[in-house]
Design a protein around this motif. Structure first.
Motif, PDB file in Angstrom:
ATOM      1  N   GLU A 175       0.802  -1.172   0.145  1.00 35.37           N
ATOM      2  CA  GLU A 175      -0.147  -0.088   0.068  1.00 35.37           C
ATOM      3  C   GLU A 175       0.821   1.320   0.070  1.00 35.37           C
ATOM      4  OE1 GLU A 175      -3.705  -1.755   2.781  1.00 35.37           O
ATOM      5  OE2 GLU A 175      -2.667   0.046   3.345  1.00 35.37           O
ATOM      6  N   SER A 176       0.273   2.095  -0.874  1.00 34.14           N
ATOM      7  CA  SER A 176       0.891   3.486  -0.590  1.00 34.14           C
ATOM      8  C   SER A 176      -0.130   4.469   0.223  1.00 34.14           C
ATOM      9  CB  SER A 176       1.214   4.385  -1.957  1.00 34.14           C
ATOM     10  OG  SER A 176       0.213   4.513  -2.857  1.00 34.14           O
ATOM     11  N   LYS A 184      -2.525   6.314  -0.914  1.00 28.15           N
ATOM     12  CA  LYS A 184      -3.649   6.449  -1.618  1.00 28.15           C
ATOM     13  C   LYS A 184      -4.193   5.154  -2.544  1.00 28.15           C
ATOM     14  CE  LYS A 184      -5.408  10.377   0.254  1.00 28.15           C
ATOM     15  NZ  LYS A 184      -5.049  11.625  -0.142  1.00 28.15           N
ATOM     16  N   SER A 185      -3.348   4.134  -2.332  1.00 23.59           N
ATOM     17  CA  SER A 185      -3.626   3.204  -3.336  1.00 23.59           C
ATOM     18  C   SER A 185      -3.168   1.819  -2.572  1.00 23.59           C
ATOM     19  CB  SER A 185      -2.821   3.392  -4.660  1.00 23.59           C
ATOM     20  OG  SER A 185      -1.354   3.382  -4.160  1.00 23.59           O
ATOM     21  N   ALA A 186      -3.644   0.748  -3.353  1.00 21.89           N
ATOM     22  CA  ALA A 186      -3.211  -0.471  -2.756  1.00 21.89           C
ATOM     23  C   ALA A 186      -2.940  -1.649  -3.880  1.00 21.89           C
ATOM     24  CB  ALA A 186      -4.522  -1.252  -1.757  1.00 21.89           C
ATOM     25  N   ALA A 214      -5.705   2.955   2.658  1.00 17.88           N
ATOM     26  CA  ALA A 214      -5.740   1.960   1.879  1.00 17.88           C
ATOM     27  C   ALA A 214      -6.585   0.647   2.196  1.00 17.88           C
ATOM     28  CB  ALA A 214      -4.373   1.733   1.550  1.00 17.88           C
ATOM     29  N   ILE A 253     -10.700   2.760  -1.972  1.00 18.98           N
ATOM     30  CA  ILE A 253      -9.450   2.498  -2.599  1.00 18.98           C
ATOM     31  C   ILE A 253      -9.434   1.048  -3.064  1.00 18.98           C
ATOM     32  CG2 ILE A 253      -6.822   2.414  -2.307  1.00 18.98           C
ATOM     33  CD1 ILE A 253      -7.019   4.829  -0.750  1.00 18.98           C
TER      34      ILE A 253
END
Lengths: 129, 520, 445
Positions: free
Chosen positions: A60-61, A63-65, C309, C314
């Motif tokens: 994960e960053s 704002k993203s996975a 996340a 997301i």
């Protein structure tokens, strides 16, 4: 650990380095760069059976996975707890300190289908255009 | 080697003298007070007391049956007092008044957050919900004591049925996602009753809100993604490929998250029905249709509403909202219990529905929020309801038409209640992103639009002005957006460092996620 | 009123757009769907008429002196709580997506999470769930996810509303097994619990005080569950935690509660506040929003939404939960309420409740034909057994005296018999109120 040229790559941006019956898997330098600061890693379970092209871990960053797909089938033989403890390692050292897990191969032939460094370079170039 | 500068040393001295906890960094000192409530705590202070202390002893006599004592038995007592602040009432009032000033809100700022419908929240709604007769009513109060609330809920359901073209409504869900959950459970119960256990898939377009696939997965369905066509609509050819006897529900947001109406909805709904599936409408964007179109006419079998979007109930910093699910006739028997019934002028709650899915929360629903929505509906005639959608659509198109020459629009068509734009090349060429434009807007006192959603539009800027904003406000926003483009083209750093005027600069989200500090 | 656009504005805007009419803007909607017949009023009310109409409806709710509890409790709400949460800055903000412009909201969420952790003695908490029942459902889901097991043991004396909600949170699916741990004298039979626990058990899920108002031996339940390798999901009434052991003290893995007790009005069932907390090893299993403290680029303290996340926007179908909107304003009420009370006030609140209930129990049990049903310790409600039909007695006393004597339990727990009545007395009940109830029972049983 290996040089970029010595490993194989998947279309989902994992690298895999095979030594005998065991393969080490990590996230490609290109992918870590695209993701930005990595904040969390969810590794597979110890001894988990994994299947080629099926998700088995997550990075994960903020704002993203991203799912990490097993490049080959087999059984998890080792996990890099250091990378889980300090996900920033994946940004700093994706090919070395931040390998993610090792797999005992159940079908070594599967490695043949994967891209080498040059093919992966071309793949990345195409994907970004 | 590092040495403290004289100022830093002085700050440390201040910090030590003040006995501040180690979580207060020297950078905080000398700046406006940003302490936590717990850091203002002074042992011995109290904000409220309870002096009506009865006890078992006072009652005299002894109880028949069990014991009645207010003493906590050994082993049951709390060992360590909770670490809560000790403050006077003024301390508390001042602390939370100060914090309130560090928040944008519809009351103070234009808030064009796409897909969130940040319209004005009429004050009469608040007054109505606060009436003691409503707010003091216990959820298990006898029906005879609850006639006012039950009448309101009954009439609200009836009006929503009329607006949506549905046969029945439940008002139990607490929010939009909770409504989706309720709606899909109803679909599940419906197929189970038909004995059709093979229907395990929920089809959603790639432009859908994240809640749609998340809800499907939560209920054990497999979400199936279909790609939007080039115009942002569902592509019937792609839908056809994915529809099968495994499809339980086709979930659509109408208009979709690009602000576009599914013009071929008749054909699409028909295809779904022919495949034996149900059509669910996510009503997050119902503000575009209210009083104009009945979703029931479009072939929708199940839909939800969000009172905090369409029906003017406040968002409260993230909630509470209230939801609701409308269904066609054949699905009514599956609605959650209790239902509100009317017979002979009296209202009753009814639990006797053997096929009901059960309950998705305790008691009835977010009735305090529904009360606000009802007051809002009372203030709108049929024609005035249509006026909401008409003006929401007019405003969105006005902003789109003024902005699109500089911020390219995703779609060339007229939009419904919201539009999706992208940053101009002049900015992206300088390495600037949607995020930088959004942060710079804050400096001008505007809340940013929704950004990076829908996911299918790269660098999306999603603007929903709502009907309650004036031309003057929208003009001012448009001119600011144009000015920001010029600023970015000439001084990109100004945008990269924005915001400059907020209580804090850009925050380190990476640290927040890597080393979570979630409590004192 | 709410739409500022004048005829002139409208014309100018259409001109800018290049459209001749609003109708033209709607051309993507097939004409046959537009402006259908609606069965809705042709006229609307003005604000004054609306106010009057709402007042009349509110007045049609006929208030009684109420001794109802059963999961929702009449509370005194401090004036400062009401005043602060009415501020438009809180009321009309949205989820703090733009952190820099929402520091106030984010800090209140951080303070809420901290207060919940303090109250429940847990490691971490989220920004809120819809209500206690849905928080309970999500917590059991988390326990099932963590353990990968599908059997859940629930106490027999769990609030029936929670049990119903729990089942829908598992999609009413037959893949999961919900097994009831029988009660003995109103409390969980811990010997039976030991016998029922096995290696397939994901968790033991219970509430304390339980539905009958009795304090469960949470330490023993938790020890027994953990010894068998099961997790513990505990629902605790936050108002009881100034006096009684919080879930963290008995090692609960997940702790939830109905936050309505912390300064929220009854409002016929909502909006309430789902409290959700857990041990730190399960932080990423928490559903919903979480605020965290961090620094801005000048090193100054600030707050953001974090660990995002995990969430639906997301992870989409891989998110642990679909929750998006939560109950932020209710969480703010609870935060302010707890800041006003502090640790001492919380204890005093507990004493006021326990005292009122103990006083009521003694008084009512001295009435001929009434007795306490169970022997265990209770917090602010208890089961009274009356020698007649409790439901009929309730109707009669309500009609004659405008007193709601409590919740008859016959429909929910037939085994208790027709005379079982759940009576609650919180800090809002005075000696005089309770004596009125006593007199009403004396005269009507």
């Amino acid at each position: 650990m290996p040089k970029q040229e010595e490993v194989k790559y998947t279309k989902t941006h994992e690298w895999i380095f095979v030594q005998g019956q065991e393969a080490t898997v990590g996230l490609s330098d290109h992918a870590q760069h695209e993701m930005g600061d990595i904040v969390f890693v969810e590794l597979p379970k110890p001894a988990q059976a994994v299947e080629k092209e099926k998700p088995c871990a997550v990075v994960e960053s903020v704002k993203s996975a991203f799912d990490i797909y097993a490049p080959v089938s087999g059984q998890i033989s080792a996990l890099n707890e250091e990378a889980a403890k300090e996900p920033a390692l994946i940004n700093q050292s994706p090919m070395d300190k931040a390998w993610l897990f090792k797999i005992t191969l159940s079908n070594p032939d599967q490695v043949k289908d994967l891209m080498d460094w040059n093919a992966y370079q071309d793949f990345v170039k195409q994907a970004t255009h | 080697m590092t040495t403290n500068t004289p100022t830093e040393t002085a700050k440390d001295a201040v910090k030590n003298a003040a006995g501040l906890p180690s979580s207060v960094t020297t950078a905080d000192i000398g700046k406006p007070d940003n302490r936590l409530s717990i850091e203002k705590s002074d042992p011995g202070r109290r904000g409220i007391a309870f002096k009506n202390l009865l006890s078992a002893k006072q009652s005299g006599g002894s109880a028949s049956g069990g014991k009645a004592t207010d003493e906590v038995p050994a082993g049951f007592a709390r060992k360590t007092a909770p670490k809560l602040p000790e403050l006077s009432e003024l301390d508390v009032v001042r602390h939370y008044t100060r914090l309130s000033k560090m928040a944008f809100s519809v009351d103070a700022n234009f808030y064009p957050l796409g897909s969130c419908t940040m319209k004005y929240n009429p004050r009469i709604n608040e007054e109505a919900a606060a009436l003691e007769g409503f707010s003091g009513l216990h959820p298990l109060a006898h029906d005879k004591s609850s006639q006012g609330t039950l009448e309101m809920l009954y009439d609200l359901e009836k009006r929503l049925c009329a607006l949506c073209g549905m046969a029945a409504f439940t008002l139990q869900p607490a929010a939009g996602a909770h409504s989706e959950f309720t709606g899909l459970l109803i679909a599940k119960a419906y197929f189970e009753k038909l004995g059709d256990s093979a229907r395990t898939e929920i089809i959603c377009p790639d432009s859908a809100h994240g809640t749609n696939p998340a809800t499907a997965a939560m209920l054990g369905f497999t979400p199936v993604n279909i790609k939007s066509g080039p115009d942002g609509r569902v592509d019937p050819a792609d839908l056809k490929v994915h529809l099968s006897d495994k499809t339980a529900v086709l979930m659509l947001t109408i208009p979709n998250t690009l602000g576009i109406f599914e013009s071929r909805i008749e054909e699409i709904a028909d295809m779904a029905h022919k495949a034996g599936a149900l059509v669910y409408m996510d009503g997050a964007n119902f503000n575009a249709l209210i009083g104009l179109v009945k979703p029931g006419d479009l072939g929708v079998d199940i839909m939800h509403i969000n009172t905090h979007k369409t029906f003017s109930t406040p968002h409260g910093g993230g909630g509470p909202g209230a939801g609701g699910i409308g269904v066609k006739n054949r699905l009514e028997e599956f609605l959650p219990v209790p239902r509100v019934l009317k017979s002979g002028g009296a209202y009753t709650t009814d639990y006797n529905h053997p096929h009901s899915i059960g309950k998705v929360k305790a008691f009835f629903g977010n009735v305090g929020v529904l009360t606000r929505a009802y007051a809002y509906l009372l203030m709108h005639s049929k024609k005035e309801l249509a006026g909401i959608a008409e003006n929401a659509i007019l405003n969105a198109n006005y902003m789109k038409s003024r902005l699109q020459a500089v911020y390219p629009a995703h779609s060339k068509e007229y939009c419904m209640h919201e539009c999706v734009l992208t940053p101009p090349d002049e900015l992206t060429a300088k390495g600037l992103k949607t995020l930088d434009v959004a942060k710079r807007l804050l400096d001008y006192g505007f809340h940013a639009p929704t950004i990076y959603f829908p996911l299918i539009v790269h660098e999306a800027i999603m603007i929903e002005p709502t009907e309650t904003e004036s031309k003057e406000t929208m003009d001012s926003f448009v001119e600011t957006m144009l000015a920001i483009k010029n600023e970015g083209a000439s001084t990109p750093q100004l945008l990269k460092d924005a915001p400059h005027t907020m209580p804090v600069k850009r925050l380190d989200e990476v640290q927040a996620a890597r080393q979570p500090n979630l409590r004192w | 009123m709410f739409i500022p656009t004048t005829q002139k504005d409208q014309e100018e805007m259409l001109k800018t757009i290049g459209a001749s009419s609003i109708k033209e803007l709607l051309k993507q909607v097939p004409a046959k769907y537009l402006y259908p017949a609606f069965d809705l009023p042709e006229t609307s009310l003005d604000e004054q008429q609306t106010a009057r109409h709402m007042k009349n409806l509110a007045a049609a709710n006929t208030p009684a002196l109420s001794f109802l509890g059963a999961g929702a409790y009449e509370r005194y709400i401090p004036a400062a709580v009401k005043a602060l949460i009415s501020r438009g800055e809180y009321l009309t903000a949205y989820t703090p997506y733009q952190a820099e412009a929402s520091q106030g909201i984010l800090q209140t969420i951080y303070e809420y999470q901290s207060s919940v952790c303090a109250l429940y003695a847990m490691d971490c908490a989220n920004a809120s769930m819809y209500d206690g029942a849905s928080a309970f459902g999500e917590a059991v889901r988390a326990a099932v996810r963590v353990t990968g097991k599908k059997k859940v043991l629930c106490q027999e004396t769990l609030n029936p509303q929670y049990l119903k909600t729990l089942k829908t949170y598992f999609a009413n699916s037959k893949d999961y097994q919900f097994v009831t741990i029988p009660q003995k004298d109103g409390l969980m039979d811990t010997d039976k619990l030991s016998a029922m626990l096995d290696s397939d058990t994901a968790c033991v899920a219970f509430q304390t005080p339980n539905f009958f108002g009795l304090m469960e031996d949470a330490h023993k339940i938790s020890q027994t569950a953990h010894a068998a390798g099961a997790l513990v999901v505990a629902a605790a009434d936050p108002a009881s935690l100034g006096l009684f052991s919080p879930p963290g003290e008995y090692g609960a893995d997940f702790a939830v509660g109905e936050g309505q007790a912390l300064g929220l009005p009854l409002s016929y069932g909502g909006p309430y506040l789902g409290i959700f907390a857990c041990k730190k090893e399960y932080v990423r299993q928490m559903p919903g929003r979480i605020a965290g403290m961090t620094k801005d680029k000048d090193g100054k303290r600030g707050f953001v939404l974090t660990l995002q996340a995990r969430e639906q926007h997301i992870r989409r179908d891989k998110a642990a939960s679909n929750i998006c909107s939560n109950e932020a304003l209710c969480a703010l009420s609870a935060t302010i309420y707890l800041a006003l009370l502090g640790p001492e006030g919380l204890k005093e609140l507990g004493l006021a409740n326990a005292g009122a209930a103990a006083f009521a129990a003694r008084k009512l049990a001295s009435v001929k034909g009434a007795a306490l049903k169970f022997k265990g310790s209770f917090f602010n409600e208890f089961v009274l057994n009356v020698s007649c039909d409790a439901a009929r007695l309730r109707e009669k006393v309500l009609a004659k005296e405008r007193i709601d004597i409590g919740l008859p339990l016959k429909d929910l727990y037939p085994a208790l018999g027709p005379g079982a009545l759940l009576v609650c007395a919180t800090e809002t009940k005075t000696e005089e109120d309770i004596l009125r109830l006593e007199k009403a029972l004396r005269e009507n049983i």
